[in-house]
Scaffold this motif. Structure first.
Motif, PDB file in Angstrom:
ATOM      1  N   TYR A  35       6.913 -12.035 -11.626  1.00 52.72           N
ATOM      2  CA  TYR A  35       5.912 -11.183 -12.059  1.00 52.72           C
ATOM      3  C   TYR A  35       4.748 -11.051 -11.003  1.00 52.72           C
ATOM      4  O   TYR A  35       4.415 -12.124 -10.543  1.00 52.72           O
ATOM      5  CB  TYR A  35       5.336 -11.442 -13.395  1.00 52.72           C
ATOM      6  N   GLN A  37       0.639 -10.159 -11.877  1.00 50.89           N
ATOM      7  CA  GLN A  37      -0.403 -10.036 -12.790  1.00 50.89           C
ATOM      8  C   GLN A  37      -1.666  -9.958 -12.043  1.00 50.89           C
ATOM      9  O   GLN A  37      -2.224 -10.814 -11.615  1.00 50.89           O
ATOM     10  CB  GLN A  37      -0.721 -11.137 -13.853  1.00 50.89           C
ATOM     11  N   GLN A  41      -5.287  -7.884 -16.107  1.00 50.23           N
ATOM     12  CA  GLN A  41      -4.114  -6.913 -16.570  1.00 50.23           C
ATOM     13  C   GLN A  41      -2.850  -7.748 -17.145  1.00 50.23           C
ATOM     14  O   GLN A  41      -2.849  -8.835 -17.307  1.00 50.23           O
ATOM     15  CB  GLN A  41      -3.590  -6.300 -15.121  1.00 50.23           C
ATOM     16  N   SER A  42      -2.068  -6.834 -17.635  1.00 51.81           N
ATOM     17  CA  SER A  42      -0.566  -7.101 -18.066  1.00 51.81           C
ATOM     18  C   SER A  42       0.481  -7.687 -16.905  1.00 51.81           C
ATOM     19  O   SER A  42      -0.036  -7.751 -15.608  1.00 51.81           O
ATOM     20  CB  SER A  42      -0.062  -5.961 -18.642  1.00 51.81           C
ATOM     21  N   LEU A  43       1.420  -8.267 -17.329  1.00 51.85           N
ATOM     22  CA  LEU A  43       2.278  -8.787 -16.496  1.00 51.85           C
ATOM     23  C   LEU A  43       3.415  -7.503 -15.862  1.00 51.85           C
ATOM     24  O   LEU A  43       4.192  -6.699 -16.896  1.00 51.85           O
ATOM     25  CB  LEU A  43       3.171  -9.708 -16.874  1.00 51.85           C
TER      26      LEU A  43
END
Lengths: 115, 113
Positions: A35, A37, A41-43
């Motif tokens: 991932y 990030q 912020q989001s993943l």
């Protein structure tokens, strides 16, 4: 559960260079994920890396930019190639345990800054 | 493609107040998971909900999965400073192959003592 380590924990790199991030798990797992990030912020899933097959990349991510290796059931690498400042982010690997519920265990992350 | 929306983005509460974050998916989910990420840390799994209408509790945390399996919520009763962090929902599409999760944007919780 699973214990996951990542190397390096952080790095500062120059534009145009490449960095390889390592992810080591303390048990054998089939499913590994990478991932990204960005701060606050989001993943965002980059790719799924399963042993014995090519990594599966999500939309917006390509193998030439983010080559992944998965040589065995406990290890994977993600390379960020030809870096630009836009690649500055935290990169996390995660695993899903074989035969268990599909919760994911995350590594501590690699904080990358590209100048 | 599948999208998972989460609101609010930020929540500031006084210690002792309740907190709720909501998660909505554009597609029907096979399951939904919740993760907590402390400042400077990595996401840590909290719970997974699988059944339509399911409700699960962990001490002061209550998790719900909607009847249509497209939405979920996390409610914290009487917040404490240890609850500080960002809470993410993550959904697995009903027809998903291979464990792929789509994460919501997260709700950042701050608790004022």
């Amino acid at each position: 559960s699973a214990v996951i380590s990542q190397k390096p924990s952080r790095d500062i790199c120059q534009r145009g260079t490449s960095l390889t991030i390592q992810c080591q798990v303390d048990s054998q797992v089939t499913m590994m994920f990478w991932y990204r990030q960005q701060p606050g912020q989001s993943l965002t899933l980059i790719a799924t890396a399963n042993q014995g097959s090519e990594a599966t990349y999500e939309s917006g991510f390509v193998i030439d930019k983010f080559p992944i290796s998965r040589p065995n059931l406990t290890f994977s690498t993600l390379t960020v190639s030809n870096m630009s400042p836009e690649d500055s982010s935290i990169y996390l690997c995660s695993v899903e345990l074989t035969g268990g519920p599909n919760e994911q265990f995350f590594g501590p992350g690699t904080r990358l800054t590209v100048l | 493609g599948q999208q998972v929306m989460q609101i609010p983005q930020y929540q500031h509460v006084q210690e002792g107040e309740d907190f709720t974050t909501y998660c909505n998916s554009s597609t029907t989910l096979s399951n939904i998971q919740w993760y907590k990420q402390r400042p400077g840390g990595h996401p840590v799994f909290l719970i997974q909900l699988v059944k339509s209408g399911e409700v699960k509790k962990q001490k002061r945390l209550t998790f719900q999965f909607g009847e249509a399996k497209k939405n979920s919520s996390l409610h914290i009763t009487a917040t404490q400073t240890t609850d500080v962090g960002t809470y993410f929902c993550a959904g697995a599409d009903l027809y998903n192959q291979g464990g792929k999760l789509i994460f919501g944007q997260g709700t950042e919780l701050s608790v004022k003592p």
